[in-house]
Design an enzyme around this catalytic site. Structure first.
Site, PDB file in Angstrom:
ATOM      1  N   ARG A   1       3.921   6.599  -3.663  1.00  0.00           N
ATOM      2  CA  ARG A   1       2.504   6.310  -3.860  1.00  0.00           C
ATOM      3  C   ARG A   1       1.840   6.306  -2.483  1.00  0.00           C
ATOM      4  O   ARG A   1       2.513   6.483  -1.477  1.00  0.00           O
ATOM      5  CB  ARG A   1       2.325   4.973  -4.563  1.00  0.00           C
ATOM      6  CG  ARG A   1       2.763   3.795  -3.714  1.00  0.00           C
ATOM      7  CD  ARG A   1       2.449   2.490  -4.425  1.00  0.00           C
ATOM      8  NE  ARG A   1       2.698   1.362  -3.557  1.00  0.00           N
ATOM      9  CZ  ARG A   1       2.711   0.104  -3.980  1.00  0.00           C
ATOM     10  NH1 ARG A   1       2.504  -0.180  -5.256  1.00  0.00           N
ATOM     11  NH2 ARG A   1       2.932  -0.875  -3.140  1.00  0.00           N
TER      12      ARG A   1
ATOM     13  N   CYS B   1      -4.375  11.080   2.890  1.00  0.00           N
ATOM     14  CA  CYS B   1      -4.998  10.853   4.188  1.00  0.00           C
ATOM     15  C   CYS B   1      -6.438  10.481   3.895  1.00  0.00           C
ATOM     16  O   CYS B   1      -7.170  11.278   3.296  1.00  0.00           O
ATOM     17  CB  CYS B   1      -4.955  12.107   5.054  1.00  0.00           C
ATOM     18  SG  CYS B   1      -6.180  12.008   6.388  1.00  0.00           S
TER      19      CYS B   1
ATOM     20  N   ASN C   1      -6.093   0.577  -4.063  1.00  0.00           N
ATOM     21  CA  ASN C   1      -5.108  -0.497  -4.045  1.00  0.00           C
ATOM     22  C   ASN C   1      -4.590  -0.659  -2.627  1.00  0.00           C
ATOM     23  O   ASN C   1      -4.098   0.306  -2.021  1.00  0.00           O
ATOM     24  CB  ASN C   1      -3.920  -0.155  -4.964  1.00  0.00           C
ATOM     25  CG  ASN C   1      -2.985  -1.332  -5.156  1.00  0.00           C
ATOM     26  OD1 ASN C   1      -3.372  -2.346  -5.735  1.00  0.00           O
ATOM     27  ND2 ASN C   1      -1.764  -1.226  -4.648  1.00  0.00           N
ATOM     28  N   GLU C   2      -4.757  -1.836  -2.086  1.00  0.00           N
ATOM     29  CA  GLU C   2      -4.148  -2.195  -0.805  1.00  0.00           C
ATOM     30  C   GLU C   2      -4.341  -1.116   0.264  1.00  0.00           C
ATOM     31  O   GLU C   2      -3.377  -0.463   0.704  1.00  0.00           O
ATOM     32  CB  GLU C   2      -2.657  -2.497  -0.992  1.00  0.00           C
ATOM     33  CG  GLU C   2      -2.415  -3.675  -1.925  1.00  0.00           C
ATOM     34  CD  GLU C   2      -0.981  -4.181  -1.903  1.00  0.00           C
ATOM     35  OE1 GLU C   2      -0.079  -3.387  -1.588  1.00  0.00           O
ATOM     36  OE2 GLU C   2      -0.777  -5.358  -2.198  1.00  0.00           O
TER      37      GLU C   2
ATOM     38  N   CYS D   1      -2.201   7.465   9.027  1.00  0.00           N
ATOM     39  CA  CYS D   1      -2.112   8.925   9.089  1.00  0.00           C
ATOM     40  C   CYS D   1      -2.505   9.374  10.494  1.00  0.00           C
ATOM     41  O   CYS D   1      -3.349   8.739  11.142  1.00  0.00           O
ATOM     42  CB  CYS D   1      -3.035   9.562   8.048  1.00  0.00           C
ATOM     43  SG  CYS D   1      -2.938  11.372   8.062  1.00  0.00           S
TER      44      CYS D   1
ATOM     45  N   CYS E   1      -7.687  13.361  10.842  1.00  0.00           N
ATOM     46  CA  CYS E   1      -7.852  12.063  11.513  1.00  0.00           C
ATOM     47  C   CYS E   1      -8.225  12.267  12.979  1.00  0.00           C
ATOM     48  O   CYS E   1      -9.066  11.538  13.516  1.00  0.00           O
ATOM     49  CB  CYS E   1      -6.566  11.231  11.403  1.00  0.00           C
ATOM     50  SG  CYS E   1      -6.303  10.604   9.738  1.00  0.00           S
TER      51      CYS E   1
ATOM     52  N   GLU F   1      -2.993 -10.674  -6.686  1.00  0.00           N
ATOM     53  CA  GLU F   1      -1.595 -10.409  -7.050  1.00  0.00           C
ATOM     54  C   GLU F   1      -0.684 -11.416  -6.376  1.00  0.00           C
ATOM     55  O   GLU F   1      -0.902 -11.772  -5.215  1.00  0.00           O
ATOM     56  CB  GLU F   1      -1.125  -9.050  -6.498  1.00  0.00           C
ATOM     57  CG  GLU F   1      -1.621  -7.825  -7.170  1.00  0.00           C
ATOM     58  CD  GLU F   1      -1.012  -6.557  -6.531  1.00  0.00           C
ATOM     59  OE1 GLU F   1       0.070  -6.625  -5.910  1.00  0.00           O
ATOM     60  OE2 GLU F   1      -1.637  -5.506  -6.656  1.00  0.00           O
TER      61      GLU F   1
ATOM     62  N   GLU G   1       9.684   0.205  -9.207  1.00  0.00           N
ATOM     63  CA  GLU G   1       9.529  -1.256  -9.249  1.00  0.00           C
ATOM     64  C   GLU G   1      10.030  -1.837 -10.566  1.00  0.00           C
ATOM     65  O   GLU G   1       9.554  -2.889 -11.011  1.00  0.00           O
ATOM     66  CB  GLU G   1       8.074  -1.632  -8.971  1.00  0.00           C
ATOM     67  CG  GLU G   1       7.708  -1.357  -7.516  1.00  0.00           C
ATOM     68  CD  GLU G   1       6.335  -1.842  -7.099  1.00  0.00           C
ATOM     69  OE1 GLU G   1       5.465  -1.988  -7.972  1.00  0.00           O
ATOM     70  OE2 GLU G   1       6.135  -2.063  -5.889  1.00  0.00           O
TER      71      GLU G   1
ATOM     72  N   HIS H   1      10.984  -5.399 -10.388  1.00  0.00           N
ATOM     73  CA  HIS H   1      10.008  -6.374  -9.877  1.00  0.00           C
ATOM     74  C   HIS H   1       9.725  -7.402 -10.976  1.00  0.00           C
ATOM     75  O   HIS H   1       9.523  -7.035 -12.131  1.00  0.00           O
ATOM     76  CB  HIS H   1       8.708  -5.665  -9.478  1.00  0.00           C
ATOM     77  CG  HIS H   1       7.825  -6.523  -8.629  1.00  0.00           C
ATOM     78  ND1 HIS H   1       7.034  -7.519  -9.144  1.00  0.00           N
ATOM     79  CD2 HIS H   1       7.656  -6.562  -7.292  1.00  0.00           C
ATOM     80  CE1 HIS H   1       6.398  -8.112  -8.152  1.00  0.00           C
ATOM     81  NE2 HIS H   1       6.759  -7.562  -7.022  1.00  0.00           N
TER      82      HIS H   1
HETATM   83  C1  GAL Z   1       1.724  -4.967  -4.186  1.00  0.00           C
HETATM   84  C2  GAL Z   1       1.125  -3.738  -4.840  1.00  0.00           C
HETATM   85  C3  GAL Z   1       1.589  -3.606  -6.277  1.00  0.00           C
HETATM   86  C4  GAL Z   1       3.077  -3.788  -6.365  1.00  0.00           C
HETATM   87  C5  GAL Z   1       3.439  -5.103  -5.759  1.00  0.00           C
HETATM   88  C6  GAL Z   1       4.917  -5.371  -5.813  1.00  0.00           C
HETATM   89  O1  GAL Z   1       1.648  -4.953  -2.807  1.00  0.00           O
HETATM   90  O2  GAL Z   1      -0.278  -3.772  -4.833  1.00  0.00           O
HETATM   91  O3  GAL Z   1       1.213  -2.341  -6.761  1.00  0.00           O
HETATM   92  O4  GAL Z   1       3.705  -2.748  -5.678  1.00  0.00           O
HETATM   93  O5  GAL Z   1       3.067  -5.092  -4.402  1.00  0.00           O
HETATM   94  O6  GAL Z   1       5.223  -6.539  -5.112  1.00  0.00           O
END
Ligand code: GAL
Length: 537
Positions: free
Chosen positions: A113, A117, A151-152, A157, A162, A306, A353, A356
């Site tokens: 993921r 760039c 996301n995050e 790059c 750049c 999160e 994941e 997770h």
């Molecule tokens: C975050 C991310 C999520 C997932 C999670 C796992 O940093 O935004 O998509 O990867 O970590 O801990």
């Protein structure tokens, strides 16, 4: 104002929900389980670009319509994400120049993921296009509570896009190449530039890199991400009549994002938090509130977007938390969080994941703790926190402390966190973690640990404070261009530093004739001291 709880002013409870990973037959179970757990907000669509836009010119929203309608019928609000953190395979193949290039010059390929760039024109255009499609389709959907851009942010790059954007950014920062040469101290090692086109990103090189160039590159990346975010924010905000727009900040020393600056551009500060212990959680929470308050968000409101339910990652693997979901949540709620959100709702069946932790499908004990916690949050409102002690945390100093050319290694984030923990335990109440430039008048004491990088404006900011100011060693060593600033603290601490030992750190001071400002205490080492007990009257 964000109203994620469904009923006015309530707390949000929920997490990332990735229904595209499951057959539609599972969704109805999800909705009823969510109701059982009092979930009122889920983040949908973060990694769904390849489902939403399966080919360059086709879109498929039927599945997302069903999910959003189903959530709405179940009374669950939606934090709708734009999926730009993970472009689909067709995009990668069509625009290979949009893939990130590492410092060593390796162009990455698809398969994980964050393969983008942020300065590639095709990626920027494709991001705005998918965000516009989502805005047009869901901007007025009754389940929509919050937009979640990307996301995050944080993918590094060093590609040629750049490089040219970096030159443009430098040009607007410095105006002339001579000013840049001065700021970057380029007469050292014959780096003097004769024109803008000679300047490159700080790619792999033979030996130590120029610390000023490195710092500016982080600032530049932060601004590049911000531009990408604002491009999307403009289309989302325009379509949805006041639904707030945010993104989830990821915390970590590797992240080239200046969160204090960014906090003025999000409608709600939101963080992801994966620390190993409660002290780390308290530090993150107080930091999020500090960014929010300094940026003018009412009561320093912020959202925990999160965290991992029931487990923490350690060097030896995933470990079941000693604390219940509810005690972990209290750490954030006591510090002003407006919601408790997890990654993720249902554990993934496959993919990177799949191990997770999740609220559902990972541990039935975690699921039942979540049901209890959800029930206990119904009807509660966010706490408003006011602290009279603050500790300063500066991300630019954190970046600067990472440079390998320094006389000693200082783990700046851990050091400030240790100060925070110590202050909170001796003050017996909340301690704000504030960025440079935050309003100071509410505090009786402000502690400034190892603020390595200190601009003239930061110096003035500290001078303007009349309460008890505690400054430690490692502060004010360089300006914002990483140029040394001998005696920069003299007027504050009433001394010059005539010698330093670096391991352990100990400054030798020579008093100035003028003496210290009466409100200032200097700690000549990096030791954590119980200030309430030992130093204060
Ligand atoms: C975050 C991310 C999520 C997932 C999670 C796992 O940093 O935004 O998509 O990867 O970590 O801990």
């Amino acid at each position: 104002m964000f109203d994620g709880g469904g009923s006015s002013g309530g707390l949000s409870f929920g997490g990332d929900y990735n229904p595209e990973q499951w057959p539609a037959s599972v969704w109805a179970d999800d909705f009823s389980l969510m109701r059982e757990a009092s979930v009122n907000l889920v983040t949908v669509g973060v990694f769904s670009w390849s489902r939403l836009q399966p080919t360059p010119d086709t879109f498929d929203f039927a599945w997302l319509d069903e999910v959003l309608d189903g959530l709405h019928e179940a009374g669950i609000g939606v934090c709708l994400a734009t999926p730009t953190a993970s472009p689909p395979p067709w995009f990668t193949r069509r625009y290979p120049d949009s893939m990130p290039v590492t410092r060593d010059g390796v162009r990455l390929t698809h398969g994980s993921r964050d393969t983008y760039c942020v300065n590639a024109p095709a990626y920027r255009a494709a991001s705005v296009r998918i965000a516009s499609e989502l805005a047009a389709r869901y901007g007025r959907h009754p389940a929509l509570r919050l937009w979640h851009v990307h996301n995050e942010y944080g993918t590094w790059c060093f590609c040629s896009h750049c490089a040219s954007e970096f030159r443009a950014w430098l040009r607007s920062r410095y105006s002339t190449v001579d000013a840049l040469n001065d700021a970057w101290s380029t007469d050292f090692w014959s780096q003097r530039y004769a024109g803008w086109d000679e300047i490159e990103p700080p790619r792999a090189t033979q030996y130590l890199r120029n610390p000023a160039q490195e710092l500016d590159y982080r600032r530049f990346l932060s601004d590049s991400f911000l531009r990408h975010y604002l491009d999307q924010k403009a289309v989302l905000a325009g379509s949805s009549g006041g639904v707030p727009v945010t993104t989830n900040f990821v915390l970590g020393d590797w992240v080239p994002v200046d969160h204090a600056r960014w906090s003025s551009f999000v409608d709600l500060v939101a963080i992801d938090d994966y620390p190993p212990d409660l002290a780390g959680r308290a530090f993150s929470a107080d930091k999020a509130r500090g960014w929010a308050r300094a940026a003018g968000h009412p009561d320093g409101r912020w959202l925990l977007m999160e965290h991992a339910p029931g487990y923490t990652h350690s060097s030896s693997g995933l470990r079941r938390s000693a604390e219940s979901l509810s005690s972990v949540a209290s750490v954030y709620l006591d510090r002003g969080a407006v919601g408790i959100m997890y990654f993720q709702w249902r554990a993934s069946r496959g993919g990177a994941e799949q191990w997770h932790p999740a609220l559902v499908g990972f541990s039935s004990a975690v699921t039942s703790e979540a049901v209890d916690l959800g029930a206990s949050l119904v009807g509660r409102t966010p706490s408003v926190v006011s602290a009279d002690v603050a500790v300063v945390y500066d991300e630019e100093s954190m970046w600067a402390w990472q440079s390998p050319h320094l006389p000693t290694r200082v783990d700046y984030t851990s050091l400030v966190q240790s100060w925070h923990t110590s202050l909170a335990s001796s003050a017996g109440g909340p301690v704000d973690v504030i960025p440079v430039g935050a309003p100071l008048s509410a505090y009786r004491m402000v502690v400034v640990p190892a603020l390595y990088l200190m601009s003239a404006a930061a110096h003035e900011w500290l001078r303007s404070y009349a309460g008890r100011l505690v400054i430690t060693a490692g502060t004010g060593l360089v300006d914002e261009h990483a140029r040394t600033t001998p005696d920069s603290l003299a007027d504050l601490i009433g001394a010059t530093i005539v010698e330093r030992d670096f391991s352990p750190w100990l400054d030798t001071l020579a008093p100035t004739a003028a003496g210290a400002r009466p409100n200032v205490t200097y700690i000549p080492s990096l030791d954590i001291i119980d200030l309430e007990q030992k130093l204060l009257p």
